[in-house]
Design a protein around this motif. Structure first.
Motif, mmCIF file in Angstrom:
data_model
loop_
_atom_site.group_PDB
_atom_site.id
_atom_site.type_symbol
_atom_site.label_atom_id
_atom_site.label_comp_id
_atom_site.label_asym_id
_atom_site.label_seq_id
_atom_site.Cartn_x
_atom_site.Cartn_y
_atom_site.Cartn_z
ATOM 1 N N ARG A 1 4.766 -9.227 5.606
ATOM 2 C CA ARG A 1 5.227 -7.850 5.494
ATOM 3 C C ARG A 1 6.381 -7.842 4.500
ATOM 4 N N VAL B 1 5.130 -5.778 -4.061
ATOM 5 C CA VAL B 1 4.089 -4.770 -3.862
ATOM 6 C C VAL B 1 2.735 -5.347 -4.269
ATOM 7 N N ALA C 1 1.566 -7.997 -1.817
ATOM 8 C CA ALA C 1 1.041 -7.442 -0.565
ATOM 9 C C ALA C 1 -0.418 -7.048 -0.701
ATOM 10 N N HIS C 2 -0.816 -6.636 -1.907
ATOM 11 C CA HIS C 2 -2.220 -6.300 -2.138
ATOM 12 C C HIS C 2 -3.068 -7.551 -2.340
ATOM 13 N N ARG D 1 0.849 -6.629 4.113
ATOM 14 C CA ARG D 1 1.099 -5.213 3.811
ATOM 15 C C ARG D 1 2.488 -5.080 3.204
ATOM 16 N N GLY D 2 2.624 -4.079 2.354
ATOM 17 C CA GLY D 2 3.911 -3.788 1.739
ATOM 18 C C GLY D 2 4.370 -2.407 2.140
ATOM 19 N N LEU E 1 -1.084 1.234 -6.599
ATOM 20 C CA LEU E 1 -0.556 0.179 -5.737
ATOM 21 C C LEU E 1 0.095 0.754 -4.476
ATOM 22 N N ARG E 2 -0.211 2.001 -4.160
ATOM 23 C CA ARG E 2 0.366 2.612 -2.956
ATOM 24 C C ARG E 2 -0.099 1.853 -1.715
ATOM 25 N N ASP E 3 0.810 1.752 -0.764
ATOM 26 C CA ASP E 3 0.508 0.980 0.442
ATOM 27 C C ASP E 3 1.054 1.727 1.661
ATOM 28 N N ILE E 4 2.280 1.418 2.090
ATOM 29 C CA ILE E 4 2.885 2.093 3.238
ATOM 30 C C ILE E 4 4.218 2.701 2.813
ATOM 31 N N ASP F 1 0.420 5.633 5.989
ATOM 32 C CA ASP F 1 -0.458 4.544 5.568
ATOM 33 C C ASP F 1 -1.331 5.061 4.425
ATOM 34 N N ARG G 1 -2.794 3.008 1.772
ATOM 35 C CA ARG G 1 -3.661 2.054 1.069
ATOM 36 C C ARG G 1 -5.138 2.390 1.246
#
Length: 731
Positions: free
Chosen positions: A492, A527, A530-531, A537-538, A569-572, A581, A583
């Motif tokens: 994380r 970031v 995380a992907h 997850r980021g 690159l959107r995640d959290i 959330d 992603r």
């Protein structure tokens, strides 16, 4: 004749002369970010350039540190005692003072790739010379900009009878930069590597330990051991704590953690502490915040709310103070090996870190072809390094000697195997590592904790390059991609941003007018990482609003003219109102999720903008459970816990006294009000002129040396302080 390295100097000026003699008058000095700068040498070379206009000096670095300064007599009275207490003995950087005063000579240029947030917003020189780069590319870019001198602060220690240095606080880019200088030296180029020894710098282990001969010159003298820069902890408010609580639910037991410095990092750490130490209370707070009702899906899928039985391992660019508090709390206890063969067995739960050595350990390694059936020198060294074979054994000509007749260590020969297992096994496996980090910076007591650790404890922290911590690639000498993936399970990576657009793109480092607030640092690295890791997850933490006087603006915006993290690159995203959330979601899903964690004062306006752009159905309405996103609600929920001495302003302590905390907050609020409308404070000041000094104000006035004002200016300042305290409800 080959020159012996390093040459030791006790005079910074003579060292500067040596450097100029070696490389000439065109000097490009590369120094690391933050703490690890050789301040005395940096000042000496700067002064040489200041005195000699023929010297062209370019300083390439990041986050140059300076104690706070004051711009008024009232600020001086507040700050000066604090500066003397916290930064006494720190050597200021002359080039930074010149930059701040706009007195930099024309033959000197300072270029940084990361600033203290907002530190140079209006500084023409620094804005024009900012270098935008990923942290992992910083050493490369310094090289490409012509670095011919490198400078580094180091710790010194005798290990096994040999003097060794530690890059300590800054292995991050220094290891790679000085390796580059070494290569340039071999190529016959005019370069100089400079080290300065500081006895206050903790001697850190892992990749940070280097041979002194990587330096051409070393500065060391009793009067040159300056105080390390102390970065005071920031206060943590209700908004920060709520963000930290939400973020703490995303972290799985047995996982990996990366966090940064500042109030949000401290808030996460505090959330993790109460999750582990006061789990019932922790879950009650989450219940009051309706976390399960609103965000239960992602919490149960990605994170957890239970205690940490296996613990967490840290893989981070920055070893922040908060990590040591998590370590002391028994949370940072998942340890890893810097060996792919052992780590694979640990992940498969076939062995555990520091377990008792048994014959099965060797057999497991042989089964997965980690060692040969007939042990080689390399096999022997590996087994002995990790405690599987005991110390004192020797290996010569393919045979192991345990003090008796040497024998061939052949696992296919039963007699040889029996002898190996009977007389050569160690007691227990070597201790593991709970932290890989690139650099550190913190308050003075943070350095004290590191210095007071036993050698064994400090060896459990591997200070290394950001090429190791910030990426998965194996294109470096520190670790392989396979090993990183084994170590960084359930990672994380949690960082902070300034604004988030409804597209999911994030603004973290700059403004749309091109001015730089701070710098991207390693945020993009984490970031992207995380992907890249399957179970990682980021999360980016963003305060949903910002205020300037009475004007409140949303940090969730429709669009903005600058991007740090692109939408793909959107995640959290975590705000004080919850978890979004993003992603793998469609644009309309992303917009809906972000509106759910937006301050309710701005939800409807943003929704209408999205509808106008046809990015969300015209019939869409924000669900009712998410339409009460107001700061007053959070204050009421966490306020009752604050009454029980939870969620303190400084969860991990502070350099400020109680009086300074009150005065600082009161004067800051007063200054904001005065900036908004000077006329608004006039009635209060007039009222104070005819009001006697209340007894409860005495300790605050004594701290400001205004308890017995004599001059007219002192009397006015006293009234200002009293009004500020009164407006803040302190008297």
């Amino acid at each position: 004749m080959k020159e012996e390295r390093p040459i030791y100097f006790t005079d910074p000026e003579k060292l500067a002369d040596y450097v100029i003699d070696k490389v000439g008058k065109n000097i490009t000095l590369g120094m690391c970010l933050g703490l690890g700068k050789p301040n005395h040498f940096a000042n000496a070379i700067y002064q040489k350039a200041k005195q000699d206009p023929e010297i062209q000096l370019k300083i390439l670095t990041a986050l140059s540190l300076e104690p706070p300064t004051w711009s008024s007599e009232l600020e001086r009275r507040f700050l000066e005692p604090l500066v003397k207490r916290v930064w006494n003995g720190y050597v200021n950087l002359d080039y930074l003072t010149a930059v701040r005063k706009k007195e930099l000579p024309p033959n000197v240029q300072v270029a940084e790739f990361f600033y203290k947030a907002g530190g140079f917003l209006d500084n023409e020189h620094m804005q024009q010379n900012y270098t935008s780069t990923n942290y992992t590319h910083a050493a490369r870019d310094v090289r490409d900009n012509g670095m011919n001198v490198g400078g580094q602060l180091v710790a010194k220690k005798v290990l096994n009878g040999k003097t060794m240095f530690s890059m300590s606080s800054n292995s991050d880019t220094a290891l790679d930069a000085f390796r580059t200088i070494g290569q340039m030296r071999k190529e016959g180029k005019r370069v100089v590597a400079v080290g300065q020894v500081n006895k206050y710098l903790p001697f850190m282990y892992g990749d940070a330990v280097v041979n002194p001969n990587i330096f051409d010159a070393v500065l060391e003298a009793p009067d040159l051991h300056f105080t390390l820069f102390g970065a005071p902890r920031e206060s943590v408010n209700i908004i920060d704590y709520t963000i930290g609580l939400y973020a703490s639910t995303l972290i799985q037991d047995g996982g990996t953690l990366q966090i940064g410095i500042g109030s949000l990092g401290d808030a996460i750490a505090y959330g993790l502490q109460i999750r582990h130490q006061q789990n019932e209370v922790y879950n009650k707070v989450l219940l009051d915040l309706s976390v399960n009702e609103k965000f239960g899906d992602i919490v149960h899928r990605v994170g957890g709310t239970g205690t940490f039985e296996e613990g967490i391992y840290g893989s981070t660019e920055m070893l922040v103070d908060a990590f040591l508090h998590l370590y002391k709390s028994g949370i940072m206890k998942r340890k890893v090996y810097d060996n792919v063969h052992l780590q694979r067995l640990v992940n498969e739960k076939k062995i555990s870190v520091r377990q008792k050595v048994t014959p099965e350990v060797i057999e497991l390694l042989a089964e997965q072809n980690s060692i040969h059936a007939r042990l080689t020198r390399k096999d022997f060294d590996f087994l002995q390094e990790y405690g599987i074979l005991k110390s004192g054994l020797t290996y010569e000509n393919g045979k192991i000697s345990d003090g008796k007749e040497p024998f061939v260590a052949d696992l296919n020969d039963q007699n040889s195997k029996d002898r190996l297992f009977k007389s050569c096994l160690g007691t227990e496996l070597k201790e593991g590592i709970w932290m890989h980090a690139g650099f550190f910076l913190g308050p003075p007591d943070f350095y004290d904790v590191l210095n007071n650790m036993s050698e064994e404890e400090r060896m459990q922290i591997n200070m290394t390059s950001v090429l190791h911590t910030n990426q998965l690639y194996g294109n470096n000498p520190y670790s392989s991609e396979e090993l990183k993936l084994l170590q960084r399970r359930k990672a994380r990576f949690i960082n902070a941003g300034l604004m988030v657009m409804l597209s999911g793109a994030v603004v973290s480092d700059g403004l749309e007018d091109l001015r730089v607030v701070s710098g991207v640092g390693g945020q993009y690295n984490f970031v992207a990482q995380a992907h890249a890791i399957e179970d990682a997850r980021g999360a980016l933490m963003i305060r949903s609003t910002r205020a300037k006087g009475k004007e409140v603006s949303s940090n969730v915006v429709f669009n903005y003219g600058h991007t740090t993290i692109p939408r793909h690159l959107r995640d959290i995203i975590v705000t004080e109102y919850g978890i979004a959330d993003l992603r793998g979601k469609s644009d309309q899903q992303v917009i809906a999720a972000l509106l759910n964690v937006t301050d309710s004062r701005f939800q409807e306006g943003l929704l209408q903008r999205a509808k106008q752009s046809k990015k969300i159905p015209s019939t869409y309405q924000i669900p009712e459970p998410f339409r009460n996103n107001y700061p007053e609600r959070l204050e009421s929920i966490l306020g009752k816990y604050k009454e029980k001495n939870m969620f303190p302003i400084f969860p991990f302590g502070t350099a400020f006294t109680e009086e300074e905390i009150v005065i600082g907050k009161s004067l800051r609020e007063f200054k904001e009000k005065a900036a908004e409308s000077k006329m608004a404070i006039v009635p209060g000041l007039i009222g104070q002129m005819v009001t006697s000094v209340p007894a409860e104000a005495k300790p605050y006035l004594e701290r400001m040396q205004l308890d017995n004002p004599i001059t007219r200016q002192e009397k006015i300042m006293q009234k200002v302080v009293l009004l500020a305290l009164k407006n803040a409800g302190q008297i």
